[in-house]
Write a protein that holds these residues in place. Sequence first.
Motif, PDB file in Angstrom:
ATOM      1  N   UNK A   1      -8.673   9.692 -22.166  1.00 54.24           N
ATOM      2  CA  UNK A   1      -8.747  10.132 -23.550  1.00 54.24           C
ATOM      3  C   UNK A   1      -8.524   8.929 -24.473  1.00 54.24           C
ATOM      4  N   UNK A   2      -9.159   9.011 -25.629  1.00 54.94           N
ATOM      5  CA  UNK A   2      -9.092   7.875 -26.543  1.00 54.94           C
ATOM      6  C   UNK A   2      -9.316   8.355 -27.970  1.00 54.94           C
ATOM      7  N   UNK A   3      -8.612   7.724 -28.925  1.00 61.77           N
ATOM      8  CA  UNK A   3      -8.816   8.008 -30.340  1.00 61.77           C
ATOM      9  C   UNK A   3      -9.022   6.689 -31.077  1.00 61.77           C
ATOM     10  N   UNK A   4      -9.960   6.624 -32.032  1.00 59.40           N
ATOM     11  CA  UNK A   4     -10.195   5.374 -32.759  1.00 59.40           C
ATOM     12  C   UNK A   4      -8.997   5.020 -33.646  1.00 59.40           C
ATOM     13  N   UNK A   5      -8.643   3.735 -33.734  1.00 55.50           N
ATOM     14  CA  UNK A   5      -7.472   3.346 -34.525  1.00 55.50           C
ATOM     15  C   UNK A   5      -7.627   3.563 -36.018  1.00 55.50           C
ATOM     16  N   UNK A   6      -8.852   3.750 -36.503  1.00 54.46           N
ATOM     17  CA  UNK A   6      -8.997   3.940 -37.948  1.00 54.46           C
ATOM     18  C   UNK A   6      -8.273   5.187 -38.442  1.00 54.46           C
TER      19      UNK A   6
ATOM     20  N   UNK B   1     -11.894  -4.402 -32.524  1.00 52.69           N
ATOM     21  CA  UNK B   1     -13.227  -4.087 -32.038  1.00 52.69           C
ATOM     22  C   UNK B   1     -13.421  -4.657 -30.633  1.00 52.69           C
ATOM     23  N   UNK B   2     -13.870  -3.852 -29.670  1.00 52.54           N
ATOM     24  CA  UNK B   2     -14.320  -4.414 -28.393  1.00 52.54           C
ATOM     25  C   UNK B   2     -15.516  -5.343 -28.627  1.00 52.54           C
ATOM     26  N   UNK B   3     -15.878  -6.161 -27.626  1.00 48.05           N
ATOM     27  CA  UNK B   3     -16.890  -7.200 -27.860  1.00 48.05           C
ATOM     28  C   UNK B   3     -18.205  -6.720 -28.470  1.00 48.05           C
ATOM     29  N   UNK B   4     -18.826  -5.689 -27.915  1.00 46.04           N
ATOM     30  CA  UNK B   4     -20.126  -5.260 -28.452  1.00 46.04           C
ATOM     31  C   UNK B   4     -20.007  -4.700 -29.870  1.00 46.04           C
TER      32      UNK B   4
ATOM     33  N   UNK C   1     -17.720  -5.404 -31.933  1.00 43.70           N
ATOM     34  CA  UNK C   1     -17.299  -6.537 -32.778  1.00 43.70           C
ATOM     35  C   UNK C   1     -18.525  -7.339 -33.229  1.00 43.70           C
ATOM     36  N   UNK C   2     -19.448  -7.568 -32.305  1.00 36.72           N
ATOM     37  CA  UNK C   2     -20.658  -8.293 -32.682  1.00 36.72           C
ATOM     38  C   UNK C   2     -21.455  -7.507 -33.722  1.00 36.72           C
ATOM     39  N   UNK C   3     -21.551  -6.193 -33.540  1.00 40.53           N
ATOM     40  CA  UNK C   3     -22.260  -5.359 -34.517  1.00 40.53           C
ATOM     41  C   UNK C   3     -21.592  -5.433 -35.883  1.00 40.53           C
ATOM     42  N   UNK C   4     -20.258  -5.375 -35.899  1.00 37.61           N
ATOM     43  CA  UNK C   4     -19.544  -5.421 -37.171  1.00 37.61           C
ATOM     44  C   UNK C   4     -19.757  -6.767 -37.864  1.00 37.61           C
ATOM     45  N   UNK C   5     -19.591  -7.864 -37.119  1.00 36.67           N
ATOM     46  CA  UNK C   5     -19.777  -9.186 -37.717  1.00 36.67           C
ATOM     47  C   UNK C   5     -21.207  -9.352 -38.226  1.00 36.67           C
TER      48      UNK C   5
ATOM     49  N   UNK D   1       0.074  11.445 -18.390  1.00 33.86           N
ATOM     50  CA  UNK D   1      -1.296  11.063 -18.749  1.00 33.86           C
ATOM     51  C   UNK D   1      -1.275  10.237 -20.031  1.00 33.86           C
ATOM     52  N   UNK D   2      -2.096   9.196 -20.050  1.00 32.41           N
ATOM     53  CA  UNK D   2      -2.121   8.280 -21.190  1.00 32.41           C
ATOM     54  C   UNK D   2      -3.417   8.422 -21.990  1.00 32.41           C
ATOM     55  N   UNK D   3      -3.274   8.305 -23.311  1.00 29.46           N
ATOM     56  CA  UNK D   3      -4.406   8.333 -24.231  1.00 29.46           C
ATOM     57  C   UNK D   3      -4.395   7.038 -25.038  1.00 29.46           C
ATOM     58  N   UNK D   4      -5.494   6.281 -24.994  1.00 23.50           N
ATOM     59  CA  UNK D   4      -5.522   4.992 -25.691  1.00 23.50           C
ATOM     60  C   UNK D   4      -5.852   5.188 -27.165  1.00 23.50           C
ATOM     61  N   UNK D   5      -5.103   4.496 -28.012  1.00 19.99           N
ATOM     62  CA  UNK D   5      -5.278   4.635 -29.455  1.00 19.99           C
ATOM     63  C   UNK D   5      -5.696   3.345 -30.141  1.00 19.99           C
ATOM     64  N   UNK D   6      -5.541   2.200 -29.464  1.00 20.46           N
ATOM     65  CA  UNK D   6      -5.932   0.943 -30.107  1.00 20.46           C
ATOM     66  C   UNK D   6      -6.058  -0.158 -29.067  1.00 20.46           C
ATOM     67  N   UNK D   7      -7.011  -1.066 -29.320  1.00 18.45           N
ATOM     68  CA  UNK D   7      -6.979  -2.363 -28.653  1.00 18.45           C
ATOM     69  C   UNK D   7      -6.797  -3.420 -29.733  1.00 18.45           C
ATOM     70  N   UNK D   8      -6.202  -4.546 -29.338  1.00 20.81           N
ATOM     71  CA  UNK D   8      -6.069  -5.679 -30.254  1.00 20.81           C
ATOM     72  C   UNK D   8      -6.376  -6.940 -29.453  1.00 20.81           C
TER      73      UNK D   8
END
Length: 336
Positions: free
Chosen positions: A42-47, A178-181, A183-187, A288-295
Motif C-alpha cells: 500500500x502507498x499514499x502520495x506525499x502531497x 520524486x522517483x527517477x522517472x 522526477x525526469x517528467x517533473x524537471x 503491515x507497512x504502507x509507504x507514504x514518502x520517498x526522499x
Amino acid sequence: MPGRVVPGSAIVEPVVDIHLDPAWIDRALRADVAEGLTSQPKELPPKWFYDDRGSELFDQITRLPGYYPTRREREILEREVDVIAERSGADTVVELGSGTSEKTRIVLDALAATGRLRRYVPFDNSEATLRNAAAELAEAYEGLAVHGVVGDFEHHLGHIPDGGCRLMMLLGGTIGNFPPAPRKDFLASVAATMVPGDTFLLGFDLVKDHDRLIAAYDDPEGVTAAFNRNVLSVINHRLDADFALDQFEHEARFDPDEEWIEMWLRSRCAQQVTIRGLGMTVDFAQNERMRTEISAKFRPENIGPELAGVGLAMERLWTDARGDYALTLSRMVEGR
C-alpha cells in the motif's frame, strides 16, 4: 532609486490564483487513495501530507536539531546569494513549493539590493499557508507584486505567470520526493515553462551517513511521526474514513540500493479501515507497512547529467561546508 523594492509601507495587494478548488482536490484524492490502498505494498502520495496542519508540522520539522537540510541550504544561500542574484539577472522569483517562504527572503533581499526585484510568484498546494506568506512579503517589500498560484506540481505548472526575467526555485530537497522517472517528467515540465533568460535554483540533499539520514526523518520529539500520520487525518476528514491514528507506527528506513529514505506507517495490529467516501474497506495485517514518502539522496557527479537530460545546463553547484547539501543554478540549453 525609482522602482527599487525596499522595506516600507507602500503595499501592493497580493493576487492569488486558485487551481485546487474543492472539487479538483476531491477527485485527485479519491483517485490516489483508491489506487494506493489497493496496491501491494500500500502507498499514499506525499502531497496529501500538506493540508494546513501538515504544512504547520513540516515547518516545525525544519527547525528540529536533527533536520539538517534547512540549515545547510540556508548556509549556502547566505554565502552565495549575491552570486545567484548576479548570474540570474532576475527581476522575478518563482518559488515552487513555497511554503512559509522563510528562506525566500534571503534571495529577495539580494535582488532588492540590485534594484531589479519586481515580482514574487509563490506556488504551493496549501492556500492558507500561501496567502499568509504572500501577505507578509507584500508588506515587507515596498512595491513588490506578489502573484500566488495554488496548484499541484503535476497539473498546474502551466499556470505560472510569465513575463520578466525569472529565477525559478525549488528548495528544501523537495526534488527527492520524486522517483527517477516521475522526477525526469517533473524537471522536463519545469524546463518547458522556462524561456531564454530564466534560471532554475534547485536544492539537492546529498548521500551521507545512513544514521544521520534516518535521524533527520525520525526525531525523538515525534514531530515527523505526527506529520506522517497526518495523511491519515486528511483521509479521515475528506473521505469520511475511520483510520485510528494511534494504531499506526511511524518508521523511517534507508534503501541503500535506491539511495533514498522511505517513510512508512506500520499497522500495530490486524485491523479493518472503512472509507465511507469511497464505499470501500481496507484490511491491514499486523505489522503491515504502507509507504507514504520517498526522499532521494543525490551524488554531486550525477546531478549535472540528470539536468542535462531535460535540457537544463548546470552553471554552478555549491555545497555547504560539510558537504551535506547542494544548490545548483541552471538555465535552458540554447536552441532547445
